[in-house]
Motif scaffolding. Structure first.
Motif, PDB file in Angstrom:
ATOM      1  N   PHE A  61     -13.181   8.604  -2.501  1.00 39.38           N
ATOM      2  CA  PHE A  61     -12.714   9.049  -1.352  1.00 39.38           C
ATOM      3  C   PHE A  61     -11.070   9.005  -0.995  1.00 39.38           C
ATOM      4  CE2 PHE A  61     -17.062   7.561  -0.521  1.00 39.38           C
ATOM      5  CZ  PHE A  61     -17.510   8.699  -0.036  1.00 39.38           C
ATOM      6  N   GLY A  62     -10.481   8.488  -2.101  1.00 40.99           N
ATOM      7  CA  GLY A  62      -8.802   8.689  -1.995  1.00 40.99           C
ATOM      8  C   GLY A  62      -8.410   7.639  -0.967  1.00 40.99           C
ATOM      9  N   ILE A  63      -8.910   6.526  -1.146  1.00 44.75           N
ATOM     10  CA  ILE A  63      -8.287   5.597  -0.160  1.00 44.75           C
ATOM     11  C   ILE A  63      -7.104   4.941  -0.257  1.00 44.75           C
ATOM     12  CG2 ILE A  63      -8.809   3.296   0.908  1.00 44.75           C
ATOM     13  CD1 ILE A  63     -10.971   5.440   1.810  1.00 44.75           C
ATOM     14  N   PHE A  64      -6.738   4.995  -1.814  1.00 45.70           N
ATOM     15  CA  PHE A  64      -5.457   4.614  -2.111  1.00 45.70           C
ATOM     16  C   PHE A  64      -4.385   5.534  -1.818  1.00 45.70           C
ATOM     17  CE2 PHE A  64      -8.215   2.425  -5.354  1.00 45.70           C
ATOM     18  CZ  PHE A  64      -7.821   1.203  -5.068  1.00 45.70           C
ATOM     19  N   GLY A  65      -4.710   6.893  -1.751  1.00 43.29           N
ATOM     20  CA  GLY A  65      -3.751   8.107  -1.139  1.00 43.29           C
ATOM     21  C   GLY A  65      -3.497   7.968   0.303  1.00 43.29           C
ATOM     22  N   TRP A  66      -4.750   7.617   0.666  1.00 39.87           N
ATOM     23  CA  TRP A  66      -4.573   7.407   2.275  1.00 39.87           C
ATOM     24  C   TRP A  66      -3.432   6.320   2.703  1.00 39.87           C
ATOM     25  CZ3 TRP A  66      -5.957   3.181   5.204  1.00 39.87           C
ATOM     26  CH2 TRP A  66      -6.067   3.508   6.671  1.00 39.87           C
ATOM     27  N   LEU A  67      -3.766   5.168   2.053  1.00 42.69           N
ATOM     28  CA  LEU A  67      -3.177   4.038   2.511  1.00 42.69           C
ATOM     29  C   LEU A  67      -1.273   4.267   2.037  1.00 42.69           C
ATOM     30  CD1 LEU A  67      -2.746   1.055   3.026  1.00 42.69           C
ATOM     31  CD2 LEU A  67      -3.374   0.618   0.861  1.00 42.69           C
ATOM     32  N   ASP A  68      -1.352   4.994   1.080  1.00 39.33           N
ATOM     33  CA  ASP A  68       0.061   5.383   0.637  1.00 39.33           C
ATOM     34  C   ASP A  68       0.817   6.383   1.674  1.00 39.33           C
ATOM     35  OD1 ASP A  68       2.352   5.856  -1.156  1.00 39.33           O
ATOM     36  OD2 ASP A  68       1.579   7.977  -1.237  1.00 39.33           O
ATOM     37  N   ALA A  69      -0.107   7.015   2.280  1.00 40.68           N
ATOM     38  CA  ALA A  69       0.492   7.919   3.256  1.00 40.68           C
ATOM     39  C   ALA A  69       0.660   7.007   4.432  1.00 40.68           C
ATOM     40  CB  ALA A  69      -0.525   9.111   3.737  1.00 40.68           C
ATOM     41  N   GLN A  70       0.046   6.016   4.973  1.00 39.10           N
ATOM     42  CA  GLN A  70       0.023   5.046   6.110  1.00 39.10           C
ATOM     43  C   GLN A  70       1.322   4.333   5.752  1.00 39.10           C
ATOM     44  OE1 GLN A  70      -2.023   6.033   8.539  1.00 39.10           O
ATOM     45  NE2 GLN A  70      -2.633   7.329   6.936  1.00 39.10           N
ATOM     46  N   VAL A  71       1.540   3.780   4.578  1.00 41.31           N
ATOM     47  CA  VAL A  71       2.867   2.762   4.501  1.00 41.31           C
ATOM     48  C   VAL A  71       4.028   3.800   4.559  1.00 41.31           C
ATOM     49  CG1 VAL A  71       1.587   1.093   3.536  1.00 41.31           C
ATOM     50  CG2 VAL A  71       2.784   3.111   2.228  1.00 41.31           C
ATOM     51  N   ARG A  72       3.920   5.088   4.222  1.00 42.49           N
ATOM     52  CA  ARG A  72       5.233   5.890   3.961  1.00 42.49           C
ATOM     53  C   ARG A  72       5.391   6.269   5.541  1.00 42.49           C
ATOM     54  NH1 ARG A  72       6.890   7.763  -0.854  1.00 42.49           N
ATOM     55  NH2 ARG A  72       5.733   7.547  -2.709  1.00 42.49           N
ATOM     56  N   ALA A  73       4.656   6.318   6.188  1.00 38.94           N
ATOM     57  CA  ALA A  73       4.887   6.790   7.705  1.00 38.94           C
ATOM     58  C   ALA A  73       5.472   5.789   8.551  1.00 38.94           C
ATOM     59  CB  ALA A  73       3.572   7.138   8.377  1.00 38.94           C
ATOM     60  N   ILE A  74       5.089   4.385   7.988  1.00 37.31           N
ATOM     61  CA  ILE A  74       5.918   3.226   8.658  1.00 37.31           C
ATOM     62  C   ILE A  74       7.112   2.952   8.012  1.00 37.31           C
ATOM     63  CG2 ILE A  74       5.397   0.643   8.849  1.00 37.31           C
ATOM     64  CD1 ILE A  74       2.661   0.797   8.814  1.00 37.31           C
ATOM     65  N   ALA A  75       7.174   2.976   6.657  1.00 38.59           N
ATOM     66  CA  ALA A  75       8.192   2.636   5.996  1.00 38.59           C
ATOM     67  C   ALA A  75       8.833   3.832   4.921  1.00 38.59           C
ATOM     68  CB  ALA A  75       8.348   1.190   5.162  1.00 38.59           C
ATOM     69  N   PRO A  76       9.392   4.809   5.306  1.00 40.42           N
ATOM     70  CA  PRO A  76       9.780   6.016   4.588  1.00 40.42           C
ATOM     71  C   PRO A  76      10.475   5.613   3.090  1.00 40.42           C
ATOM     72  CG  PRO A  76      11.101   6.188   6.370  1.00 40.42           C
ATOM     73  CD  PRO A  76       9.989   5.035   6.707  1.00 40.42           C
ATOM     74  N   VAL A  77      11.257   4.339   3.171  1.00 39.37           N
ATOM     75  CA  VAL A  77      12.061   4.240   2.135  1.00 39.37           C
ATOM     76  C   VAL A  77      11.067   3.862   0.845  1.00 39.37           C
ATOM     77  CG1 VAL A  77      13.763   2.712   1.213  1.00 39.37           C
ATOM     78  CG2 VAL A  77      13.913   3.463   3.568  1.00 39.37           C
ATOM     79  N   GLU A  78      11.250   4.190  -0.364  1.00 40.55           N
ATOM     80  CA  GLU A  78      10.236   3.890  -1.306  1.00 40.55           C
ATOM     81  C   GLU A  78      10.287   2.503  -1.617  1.00 40.55           C
ATOM     82  OE1 GLU A  78       7.785   5.051  -4.883  1.00 40.55           O
ATOM     83  OE2 GLU A  78       8.833   6.247  -3.148  1.00 40.55           O
ATOM     84  N   TYR A  79      11.360   1.531  -1.337  1.00 40.50           N
ATOM     85  CA  TYR A  79      11.527   0.236  -1.786  1.00 40.50           C
ATOM     86  C   TYR A  79      10.316  -0.576  -0.934  1.00 40.50           C
ATOM     87  CZ  TYR A  79      13.367  -4.571  -2.342  1.00 40.50           C
ATOM     88  OH  TYR A  79      13.411  -5.727  -2.507  1.00 40.50           O
ATOM     89  N   LEU A  80      10.442  -0.122   0.415  1.00 39.97           N
ATOM     90  CA  LEU A  80       9.633  -0.889   1.525  1.00 39.97           C
ATOM     91  C   LEU A  80       8.160  -0.541   1.540  1.00 39.97           C
ATOM     92  CD1 LEU A  80      11.991  -1.039   4.557  1.00 39.97           C
ATOM     93  CD2 LEU A  80      11.494  -2.697   3.030  1.00 39.97           C
ATOM     94  N   SER A  81       8.011   0.883   1.210  1.00 45.44           N
ATOM     95  CA  SER A  81       6.893   1.448   1.230  1.00 45.44           C
ATOM     96  C   SER A  81       5.919   0.864  -0.076  1.00 45.44           C
ATOM     97  CB  SER A  81       6.672   2.791   1.116  1.00 45.44           C
ATOM     98  OG  SER A  81       7.206   3.248  -0.123  1.00 45.44           O
TER      99      SER A  81
END
Length: 412
Positions: free
Chosen positions: A80-100
């Motif tokens: 169900f692509g949950i890992f991709g969904w989580l990636d999108a959520q953390v990028r919305a909170i922390a767009p900087v690659e290091y923090l995400s």
């Protein structure tokens, strides 16, 4: 290879790993019902043997349930692509690659640990308690968990942070620099494990003066093994199971004996166990194991460097853009078959080392107390006397008890 093909490959590897380990577990569970070999008679009486069978059955069933649920959750997250969904959520909170990346790995770690918490509690306070092994109090359990989380947050955060920074600074050669960091960290942990890590969870007390210390000192002097650091660890605060281990290098080398080991064994048996540990040191097993582990990490990091910037790998797990942390996660799954093969080879080497350490103990001390100690350890831990050969081949870092005894009996 398309992203869809990569996803199917990862799912296929995940299914194969699960089935492979389940088949081995079933074979091993059936094998424990075989007749006891002649060389192992007398370890259990009839009642103890029945108890060991019940314990092993309980552990097998519990492991089967927990691993099946973990497998089902992993398949669902992949499909169900949950890992991709989580990636999108953390990028919305922390767009900087290091923090995400830090958020991504942190969320996965804590979510996995919290989901596994009921199983940890059941295993400790139900199964281990039922068979008389558990000595852990609720307070100790909670404190251990909080300390573990804190250490992971600090140490794990620093390691992940260094890794991310190196990938950003050296996209092509980061693996070489992080390999150096990992090697230095391994040596540091080995040198200071008993000084820095163990005291966070257990109390180490120098072995007091007495006949045991005299016997150990006499043996170590006899074989030219400089040993001034003999410690007793309060393992009994968590379990009645016993153990001993050798830690650190050079002048800082230490031997640690569990208090449960001292309570359950004679002085001769304890010196024989020490002789086995000295054998590992004399044969340079610790050094060579570390060298091979460092080489293994380097190989793994090099392979990771080939995939870490792949957009297709990120898309395979449901990400909308190239994601370093998604690719690291996917690599861990793709590397699993290689890791299994490496694990088997390392276990082969480890079992060879155990035979050599046993032989050293027999030649420099005596076979009878070492055999007696191993039998007692197996009995008190309700161990399996007849593990399946295939299970031993894949999973055992030590030879089976029967194999060790038969090998020691052949030493001239």
């Amino acid at each position: 290879m398309t992203s869809e093909t990569i996803l199917y490959l990862i799912i296929g590897i995940t299914i194969f790993d699960f089935v492979f380990n389940k088949v081995l577990g079933i074979l091993n569970n059936k094998s424990r019902k075989k007749p006891i070999p002649a060389s192992l008679t007398g370890i259990y009486d009839e009642e103890q043997y029945a108890e060991s069978q019940r314990y092993q059955t309980a552990v097998f069933k519990f492991s089967a349930i927990s691993s099946t649920l973990s497998f089902a959750v992993m398949l669902a997250m992949l499909w169900f692509g949950i890992f991709g969904w989580l990636d999108a959520q953390v990028r919305a909170i922390a767009p900087v690659e290091y923090l995400s990346s830090l958020y991504f790995f942190g969320i996965l770690y804590f979510a996995s640990d919290i989901l596994g918490l009921p199983f940890d509690i059941y295993g400790t306070f139900v199964i281990e308690e039922k068979f008389g092994f558990n000595k852990t109090t609720a307070k100790t359990f909670v404190l251990d968990k909080l300390k573990g989380w804190l250490m992971t947050l600090i140490v794990g955060g620093i390691i992940v942070g260094v890794f991310i920074a190196l990938v950003a600074l050296f996209p092509q050669t980061f693996w070489i620099y992080f390999w150096i960091v990992a090697a230095v960290l391994m040596v540091f942990i080995n040198m200071f494990y008993t000084s820095l890590i163990i005291p966070l969870f257990n109390k180490l007390t120098p072995l007091g003066d007495g006949t045991l210390k005299d016997a150990i000192t006499h043996y170590s002097q006899k074989v030219g093994f400089s040993l001034n650091n003999i410690f007793v660890i309060d393992g009994s605060k968590r379990s009645s199971k016993a153990n001993a281990f050798f830690s650190e290098l050079g002048k800082k080398k230490k031997v640690v004996l569990y208090d449960t080991l001292i309570d359950q064994h004679s002085e001769e048996e304890l010196v024989a166990v020490l002789a086995h540990e000295v054998g590992h040191y004399k044969k340079k097993h610790i050094v060579w194991s570390m060298i091979l582990s460092v080489a293994q990490i380097g190989f793994m990091l090099w392979l990771l460097s080939l995939l870490i910037s792949s957009s297709k790998v990120s898309w395979a797990l449901g990400a909308n853009s190239t994601s370093m942390h998604i690719n690291v996660l996917a690599f861990g799954m793709l590397f699993s078959p290689v890791s299994t093969v490496i694990g088997i080879l390392m276990n082969l080497l480890s079992r060879k080392n155990e035979y050599e350490a046993d032989e050293y103990a027999v030649r420099t001390y005596d076979r009878k107390p070492l055999i007696s100690a191993l039998k007692k350890l197996t009995a008190t831990n309700l161990g399996n006397l007849t593990p399946h050969p295939a299970y031993v081949f894949v999973n055992y870092s030590h030879p089976s008890l029967q194999q060790r005894i038969e090998a020691m009996e052949k030493v001239a």
